[in-house]
Structure formats: C-alpha cells, structure tokens
Design a protein around this motif. Sequence first.
Motif, short mmCIF file in Angstrom:
data_model
loop_
_atom_site.label_atom_id
_atom_site.label_comp_id
_atom_site.label_asym_id
_atom_site.label_seq_id
_atom_site.Cartn_x
_atom_site.Cartn_y
_atom_site.Cartn_z
N THR A 287 -5.24 20.27 -26.36
CA THR A 287 -5.39 21.63 -26.89
C THR A 287 -5.60 21.62 -28.41
OG1 THR A 287 -2.99 21.82 -27.05
CG2 THR A 287 -4.02 22.78 -25.09
N GLU A 288 -5.05 20.59 -29.08
CA GLU A 288 -5.13 20.61 -30.55
C GLU A 288 -5.64 19.30 -31.14
OE1 GLU A 288 -1.42 22.30 -32.45
OE2 GLU A 288 -0.71 21.93 -30.41
N GLY A 289 -6.02 18.36 -30.28
CA GLY A 289 -6.30 17.01 -30.78
C GLY A 289 -7.75 16.71 -31.10
N ASP A 290 -8.64 17.68 -30.92
CA ASP A 290 -10.06 17.31 -31.02
C ASP A 290 -10.54 17.00 -32.43
OD1 ASP A 290 -10.50 17.14 -28.37
OD2 ASP A 290 -11.21 19.19 -28.12
N GLU A 291 -9.87 17.55 -33.44
CA GLU A 291 -10.28 17.22 -34.81
C GLU A 291 -9.99 15.73 -35.07
OE1 GLU A 291 -8.17 19.46 -37.78
OE2 GLU A 291 -9.08 18.25 -39.39
N TRP A 292 -8.82 15.29 -34.63
CA TRP A 292 -8.44 13.88 -34.78
C TRP A 292 -9.40 13.00 -33.97
CZ3 TRP A 292 -6.80 9.88 -31.59
CH2 TRP A 292 -6.14 8.80 -32.21
N LEU A 293 -9.68 13.43 -32.73
CA LEU A 293 -10.55 12.63 -31.87
C LEU A 293 -11.94 12.49 -32.50
CD1 LEU A 293 -11.13 11.20 -29.18
CD2 LEU A 293 -11.65 13.44 -28.19
N ALA A 294 -12.46 13.58 -33.03
CA ALA A 294 -13.80 13.51 -33.65
C ALA A 294 -13.77 12.55 -34.82
CB ALA A 294 -14.23 14.90 -34.10
N ALA A 295 -12.68 12.57 -35.59
CA ALA A 295 -12.58 11.66 -36.74
C ALA A 295 -12.48 10.21 -36.26
CB ALA A 295 -11.37 12.03 -37.60
N VAL A 296 -11.74 9.99 -35.18
CA VAL A 296 -11.63 8.63 -34.63
C VAL A 296 -13.00 8.12 -34.18
CG1 VAL A 296 -10.86 7.38 -32.56
CG2 VAL A 296 -9.20 8.55 -33.95
N VAL A 297 -13.73 8.98 -33.49
CA VAL A 297 -15.05 8.54 -33.00
C VAL A 297 -15.97 8.23 -34.19
CG1 VAL A 297 -17.08 9.21 -31.65
CG2 VAL A 297 -14.80 9.71 -30.77
N ARG A 298 -15.89 9.04 -35.24
CA ARG A 298 -16.71 8.73 -36.44
C ARG A 298 -16.31 7.37 -37.02
NH1 ARG A 298 -15.89 14.12 -37.77
NH2 ARG A 298 -14.29 13.63 -39.30
N LYS A 299 -15.01 7.13 -37.07
CA LYS A 299 -14.52 5.87 -37.63
C LYS A 299 -14.95 4.69 -36.76
CE LYS A 299 -12.19 3.03 -40.09
NZ LYS A 299 -13.08 2.35 -41.03
N LEU A 300 -14.83 4.86 -35.45
CA LEU A 300 -15.21 3.77 -34.54
C LEU A 300 -16.71 3.51 -34.62
CD1 LEU A 300 -13.04 4.74 -31.43
CD2 LEU A 300 -12.62 2.87 -33.04
N ASP A 301 -17.46 4.58 -34.77
CA ASP A 301 -18.92 4.45 -34.90
C ASP A 301 -19.23 3.58 -36.13
OD1 ASP A 301 -21.59 4.80 -34.60
OD2 ASP A 301 -21.62 6.92 -35.18
N SER A 302 -18.55 3.89 -37.22
CA SER A 302 -18.77 3.09 -38.43
C SER A 302 -18.28 1.65 -38.22
CB SER A 302 -18.09 3.82 -39.60
OG SER A 302 -17.46 2.97 -40.45
N ASN A 303 -17.17 1.48 -37.53
CA ASN A 303 -16.64 0.13 -37.29
C ASN A 303 -17.58 -0.72 -36.43
OD1 ASN A 303 -14.37 0.66 -38.76
ND2 ASN A 303 -12.93 0.55 -37.06
N TYR A 327 -14.24 1.25 -27.89
CA TYR A 327 -14.00 0.50 -29.13
C TYR A 327 -13.91 -0.99 -28.84
CZ TYR A 327 -9.22 1.66 -27.54
OH TYR A 327 -8.08 1.86 -26.79
N LEU A 328 -14.66 -1.41 -27.83
CA LEU A 328 -14.61 -2.79 -27.39
C LEU A 328 -15.95 -3.46 -27.64
CD1 LEU A 328 -12.91 -1.82 -24.03
CD2 LEU A 328 -11.77 -2.67 -26.10
N ALA A 329 -15.90 -4.64 -28.25
CA ALA A 329 -17.13 -5.40 -28.50
C ALA A 329 -17.14 -6.60 -27.59
CB ALA A 329 -17.15 -5.85 -29.96
N TRP A 330 -18.25 -6.81 -26.92
CA TRP A 330 -18.37 -7.91 -25.96
C TRP A 330 -19.21 -8.99 -26.64
CZ3 TRP A 330 -16.03 -9.98 -22.16
CH2 TRP A 330 -16.65 -10.65 -21.12
N LEU A 331 -18.53 -10.07 -27.05
CA LEU A 331 -19.16 -11.04 -27.95
C LEU A 331 -19.59 -12.29 -27.20
CD1 LEU A 331 -16.69 -10.85 -30.98
CD2 LEU A 331 -18.80 -9.55 -30.60
N ASP A 332 -20.78 -12.76 -27.52
CA ASP A 332 -21.39 -13.90 -26.84
C ASP A 332 -21.31 -15.14 -27.75
OD1 ASP A 332 -22.96 -15.70 -25.55
OD2 ASP A 332 -24.77 -14.44 -25.49
N PHE A 333 -20.47 -16.07 -27.36
CA PHE A 333 -20.28 -17.29 -28.16
C PHE A 333 -21.02 -18.49 -27.55
CE2 PHE A 333 -16.65 -14.62 -29.12
CZ PHE A 333 -16.38 -14.85 -30.46
#
Length: 390
Positions: A287-303, A327-333
Amino acid sequence: MPEPDPFHFDDLDSQWLHRKPGAKWHRYGPEQLNAWVADMDWRPAPVIVDRLRHVLDRGDLGYPDWEESTGLPELFAARMEQRFGWRLDPSETIEFNDVVQALQVVLRHTTTPGDAIAYHVPSYPPFHDSFETAHLDEIRLEARLTEDGWRWDADALRVAAGSNPRLKIVLVCNPQNPTGRCLTRSELVEIVAVAEEHDLLIIADEIHADLVYEPGVHVPIASISPAAASRTVTINAASKSFNLAGLRWAIAHIGPQTLRETLKAQPVHLYGAANMMAIAAVTAAWTEGDEWLAAVVRKLDSNRHLLGELLTKHFPEVGYRAPEATYLAWLDFRSLGWEDEPDEVARRRGVELFAGTKFGEIGRGWARLNFATSAEMIERIVKRIARRMP
Ligand SMILES: Cc1ncc(COP(=O)(O)O)c(C=O)c1O
C-alpha cells in the motif's frame, strides 16, 4: 528527475553487513564478501519498518483474529490489476508460508510418482529438489544463449509433450532465475498454446515480477486469456521485491476450479497461517512501498550496467549479459578453463557466489552473482574475483 539515491542505497556500512544474522552474511564467516543467496543487502523500506514497529508498540503478539481475512488476497488482486492489468478474484487465492511450499502442495495434489514435469534450465535449485521429492520425471528444456540473449524454445516443449503422455505440468518461472529473462507476451502465448494442445497444468512462479527493467514488461501468464488462467497456478510474494524473505509469506492464485476446490477443502493447519508481522509488512509494502520499490529498481538497473563495466575493465574473460529482470547476474567463466568450478575459485578469493551446477548440469562453468548491494561492494566483489585486489 527523481533524486538519484533517495534511500541511500550506496551508503552500506560493511561492518553492519558483516554483523547481519541472516544466512547471506552469516554463513561463510567474516572474511567473505557475499553475493550468493537472493536477499538484497539493504534494510527494508522505512514504511515497512515503521509498520512492524507499530505492531510491537501495540504490545499484542497474541493470536490474530483468524475469522477475519488477512486482507492480503484483496491487496494482491488490486496490485496485479493495477501493475499488470491482470484481473483476478481474490477468493481464488490461497496464502502460503513461501513460494516453494505452494509449489510442493500443488505438485502433491496434481501428480503421481512417475508423472513428468517440464521446465527451463538453468533453474532455481528448489524446483529440482521439489520434483525429485515428488518422484517426478524432469523434462529439462535448455535455454539457449544467442546474440539476442537467452531464448526459450516452445517447440522443445511441444515435442516433449507430444512424445510423453505422462507430462502433466509445465513450470514457468518468469522473470527467470538465474538468467534474468523476462518472457515476452508472444513467448507466453506459445507456452499457453502448447499447454492447451496437450492439456498441461501451468505453474507460474512470478516472484520476480516487480523487478523488470525497461523496456521489458512483466505479463502474468494467467492474464493471457481466461482459458490460460483456468489452467494456471500463479505463485507470487512480496519477499523478493521488498526484501522480506525472512517473514515467510506467499500467495497462489489457483486457476483450475477442481484443484482450487480440492486445496480449499484441506484442513487449514496443513498450510500454516500468515503471521502478524508478515501481514503488517506485506500490507505496508503493497500500500505504501512503491516509492521505495521504484527507487530500488532504478538502483538495480544502474548496478546491472555497473557490473558489466567493472567486468569489462577488470575481468573481461567473464561472459555477462545484463539481465532483463531480477538482481541476479548469470556469469560465464567457461573461457577461463578453470579446473575448479567458478564458485570454488571465487570462494578462495574471498567472494561467495552461487554455484552454477546447483542450477542444473547446464550451469557447469557458470556462477550466479547477486548485485543488490552498493556500487562500492560490487566493485570490491569484482576486483576480488578478478584478483585485482588482495
Ligand atoms: C524464482 C524463485 N522462486 C522462489 C523463491 C523463494 O521463494 P520463497 O522463499 O518464498 O520460497 C526464489 C528465491 O530466490 C526465487 O528466486
């Protein structure tokens, strides 16, 4: 323009991280940097913390009134419609303690040992564990890495369904863990078509639905058509997007009527019941968390892009394609020709990754890295894995 880091996601105190009691930072000792299990390194949204404090301040941790609804099925339905245009009837849902529990309950009511289930690999390890303990044959549909990213092959599903009369279910994890794929509507339509042709139940794990990067769009598979909804069990939770996995709450929309009636007729204690803290936290999140969620998604996008830049700079031999979601990276070694698996090498270098082989044999030579952390921590992790820093 939104403020770049309103919740200070880059101000992570590493001493605080190392003192965290949860599995991620606790299990492997104080020297390690931890990028393995899928928890974010951040505190939950302030609105959630406030709501939990309020529960404690009221001083009542006695029974919630179980004759009343938790209110969460209604919030779930409202959220699905508002965010993804999927209209569902909240009375068709069941609350669970976690996503994997919901999956296992559904498997036990829809299969008998020796039936088959199809799913895409590499895949989230508890799926395989759940199929194994339900004595199901697994049809692993291998994802292919092409120039355009990971490809999901509906034809392979069609062939498998055509040749295996015991195939009962297709499990669709979308967005997908660990590849970060966000399936398009047309890919989902294809899967639904095969399910209809061969009368398969669809189990959709959509726990990462909130964590999709533009221009991707999450499409709940049950929203494709009423017919799709009537053969789909959709499982979701607030735990990945709001970092609440410890509170143990999930929800499933049970599309098939007979299955729904069977599950609803089970004794209530079989599934456990939502706890007071989870109800408070998920209510606040939804009900009140979407501002935080949007900020998290922006941060993850940058990460996800930062990770690419750091790998190019410090460890270009590692194959990486920025995920479309999660927020998971699948890395090929694999090009490194290491004798040991990459997570073992990384561990010796002071970083905990999730072993690629846990996601199926197809993950040999790969590892999963969680980038839900500060920019500084990502840099330290990459430098350690690359041995650019002691
Ligand atoms: C695809 C997927 N499903 C389910 C889960 C776990 O959900 P739960 O803790 O509710 O069982 C995770 C956790 O990372 C996940 O990535």
